[in-house]
Design a protein around this motif. Structure first.
Motif, mmCIF file in Angstrom:
data_model
loop_
_atom_site.group_PDB
_atom_site.id
_atom_site.type_symbol
_atom_site.label_atom_id
_atom_site.label_comp_id
_atom_site.label_asym_id
_atom_site.label_seq_id
_atom_site.Cartn_x
_atom_site.Cartn_y
_atom_site.Cartn_z
ATOM 1 N N ASP A 48 -0.509 19.786 21.531
ATOM 2 C CA ASP A 48 -1.010 18.494 21.084
ATOM 3 C C ASP A 48 -2.427 18.643 20.523
ATOM 4 O OD1 ASP A 48 -0.526 15.777 20.685
ATOM 5 O OD2 ASP A 48 -1.525 15.225 22.554
ATOM 6 N N ASP A 49 -3.260 19.410 21.216
ATOM 7 C CA ASP A 49 -4.625 19.657 20.741
ATOM 8 C C ASP A 49 -4.625 20.419 19.419
ATOM 9 O OD1 ASP A 49 -5.620 18.389 22.981
ATOM 10 O OD2 ASP A 49 -5.982 20.251 24.087
ATOM 11 N N VAL A 50 -3.781 21.439 19.322
ATOM 12 C CA VAL A 50 -3.713 22.250 18.102
ATOM 13 C C VAL A 50 -3.260 21.396 16.916
ATOM 14 C CG1 VAL A 50 -2.492 24.156 16.979
ATOM 15 C CG2 VAL A 50 -3.356 24.436 19.304
ATOM 16 N N ILE A 51 -2.242 20.584 17.129
ATOM 17 C CA ILE A 51 -1.739 19.709 16.058
ATOM 18 C C ILE A 51 -2.833 18.749 15.609
ATOM 19 C CG2 ILE A 51 -0.115 17.847 15.533
ATOM 20 C CD1 ILE A 51 1.887 19.327 17.399
ATOM 21 N N SER A 52 -3.566 18.215 16.556
ATOM 22 C CA SER A 52 -4.640 17.288 16.230
ATOM 23 C C SER A 52 -5.735 17.971 15.405
ATOM 24 C CB SER A 52 -5.231 16.719 17.522
ATOM 25 O OG SER A 52 -6.303 15.873 17.237
ATOM 26 N N ARG A 53 -6.130 19.173 15.828
ATOM 27 C CA ARG A 53 -7.171 19.902 15.102
ATOM 28 C C ARG A 53 -6.724 20.287 13.693
ATOM 29 N NH1 ARG A 53 -7.912 24.447 18.365
ATOM 30 N NH2 ARG A 53 -7.248 23.502 20.290
ATOM 31 N N ILE A 54 -5.493 20.770 13.578
ATOM 32 C CA ILE A 54 -4.987 21.198 12.268
ATOM 33 C C ILE A 54 -4.876 20.020 11.313
ATOM 34 C CG2 ILE A 54 -2.946 22.078 11.075
ATOM 35 C CD1 ILE A 54 -2.501 23.972 13.382
ATOM 36 N N SER A 55 -4.465 18.879 11.809
ATOM 37 C CA SER A 55 -4.251 17.732 10.932
ATOM 38 C C SER A 55 -5.559 17.136 10.423
ATOM 39 C CB SER A 55 -3.419 16.669 11.637
ATOM 40 O OG SER A 55 -4.088 16.197 12.776
ATOM 41 N N HIS A 56 -6.692 17.463 11.054
ATOM 42 C CA HIS A 56 -7.979 16.939 10.603
ATOM 43 C C HIS A 56 -8.681 17.857 9.607
ATOM 44 C CE1 HIS A 56 -7.801 13.531 13.195
ATOM 45 N NE2 HIS A 56 -7.780 14.249 14.300
ATOM 46 N N HIS A 57 -8.196 19.077 9.416
ATOM 47 C CA HIS A 57 -8.812 20.014 8.484
ATOM 48 C C HIS A 57 -8.047 20.014 7.170
ATOM 49 C CE1 HIS A 57 -11.247 21.050 11.754
ATOM 50 N NE2 HIS A 57 -10.809 22.252 12.069
ATOM 51 N N MET A 58 -8.793 20.018 6.086
ATOM 52 C CA MET A 58 -8.173 20.057 4.764
ATOM 53 C C MET A 58 -8.144 21.480 4.259
ATOM 54 S SD MET A 58 -7.149 17.197 3.869
ATOM 55 C CE MET A 58 -7.231 15.570 4.565
ATOM 56 N N PRO A 59 -7.185 21.909 3.544
ATOM 57 C CA PRO A 59 -5.912 21.238 3.273
ATOM 58 C C PRO A 59 -4.988 21.327 4.494
ATOM 59 C CG PRO A 59 -5.890 23.397 2.266
ATOM 60 C CD PRO A 59 -7.260 23.209 2.882
ATOM 61 N N VAL A 60 -4.182 20.319 4.659
ATOM 62 C CA VAL A 60 -3.261 20.238 5.795
ATOM 63 C C VAL A 60 -1.990 20.997 5.470
ATOM 64 C CG1 VAL A 60 -1.942 18.665 7.245
ATOM 65 C CG2 VAL A 60 -4.209 18.001 6.449
ATOM 66 N N ASP A 61 -1.612 21.897 6.359
ATOM 67 C CA ASP A 61 -0.374 22.667 6.198
ATOM 68 C C ASP A 61 0.753 21.905 6.895
ATOM 69 O OD1 ASP A 61 1.655 24.492 5.965
ATOM 70 O OD2 ASP A 61 0.570 26.154 6.908
ATOM 71 N N GLN A 62 1.467 21.104 6.128
ATOM 72 C CA GLN A 62 2.517 20.250 6.692
ATOM 73 C C GLN A 62 3.640 21.054 7.341
ATOM 74 O OE1 GLN A 62 2.535 17.013 7.162
ATOM 75 N NE2 GLN A 62 0.543 16.777 6.202
ATOM 76 N N LEU A 63 3.956 22.209 6.769
ATOM 77 C CA LEU A 63 5.020 23.036 7.330
ATOM 78 C C LEU A 63 4.637 23.549 8.720
ATOM 79 C CD1 LEU A 63 7.794 24.293 6.929
ATOM 80 C CD2 LEU A 63 6.673 26.228 5.819
ATOM 81 N N GLN A 64 3.396 23.983 8.860
ATOM 82 C CA GLN A 64 2.937 24.464 10.161
ATOM 83 C C GLN A 64 2.917 23.333 11.183
ATOM 84 O OE1 GLN A 64 -1.056 26.030 10.254
ATOM 85 N NE2 GLN A 64 -0.672 27.159 12.152
ATOM 86 N N ILE A 65 2.452 22.165 10.775
ATOM 87 C CA ILE A 65 2.431 21.013 11.686
ATOM 88 C C ILE A 65 3.845 20.639 12.100
ATOM 89 C CG2 ILE A 65 1.927 18.536 11.822
ATOM 90 C CD1 ILE A 65 -0.584 19.080 10.178
ATOM 91 N N GLN A 66 4.776 20.674 11.159
ATOM 92 C CA GLN A 66 6.170 20.348 11.466
ATOM 93 C C GLN A 66 6.747 21.325 12.476
ATOM 94 O OE1 GLN A 66 8.674 20.372 8.020
ATOM 95 N NE2 GLN A 66 10.407 19.437 9.075
ATOM 96 N N ARG A 67 6.447 22.615 12.314
ATOM 97 C CA ARG A 67 6.939 23.623 13.258
ATOM 98 C C ARG A 67 6.342 23.424 14.648
ATOM 99 N NH1 ARG A 67 6.410 28.699 9.113
ATOM 100 N NH2 ARG A 67 8.384 28.336 8.030
ATOM 101 N N LEU A 68 5.054 23.112 14.695
ATOM 102 C CA LEU A 68 4.405 22.886 15.985
ATOM 103 C C LEU A 68 4.977 21.650 16.680
ATOM 104 C CD1 LEU A 68 0.698 23.688 15.042
ATOM 105 C CD2 LEU A 68 2.223 25.075 16.464
ATOM 106 N N LYS A 69 5.234 20.602 15.917
ATOM 107 C CA LYS A 69 5.819 19.386 16.499
ATOM 108 C C LYS A 69 7.237 19.645 17.007
ATOM 109 C CE LYS A 69 3.162 15.851 14.117
ATOM 110 N NZ LYS A 69 3.230 14.678 13.216
ATOM 111 N N LYS A 70 7.968 20.468 16.294
ATOM 112 C CA LYS A 70 9.332 20.819 16.731
ATOM 113 C C LYS A 70 9.272 21.596 18.046
ATOM 114 C CE LYS A 70 13.614 22.797 14.992
ATOM 115 N NZ LYS A 70 14.266 23.436 13.849
#
Length: 92
Positions: A48-70
């Protein structure tokens, strides 16, 4: 007698119709499940912390966020299974 058998079958069923897992009576197995549960919960919070940190940094890697959420969702499913083993659903 038949009522008792039917009643037992109903109390072992979950809301989705599947049979509830039986609780382990072995204290060693329970301790192992509790340790595994703590590990999974910790990993779930970390993700949850990693997803939050990644989503606040540009550019956002949507594929990585999707994998982490899965992965986080899979962890939550496993956490729920272990919690059901440790705390059986008691139907009143």
């Amino acid at each position: 007698m038949i009522w008792l058998i039917l009643h037992k079958k109903q109390t072992n069923r979950l809301r989705n119709g599947k049979t509830a897992p039986k609780m382990n009576s072995d204290p060693i197995e329970q301790k192992q499940l509790q340790l595994r549960l703590a590990e999974l919960q910790s990993e779930h919070r970390d993700l949850d912390d990693v997803i939050s940190r990644i989503s606040h940094h540009m550019p956002v890697d949507q594929l990585q966020i999707q994998r982490l959420k899965k992965r986080k969702l899979a962890l939550k499913d496993e956490i729920t299974k272990i919690e059901n083993l440790l705390l059986p659903d008691i139907i009143a």
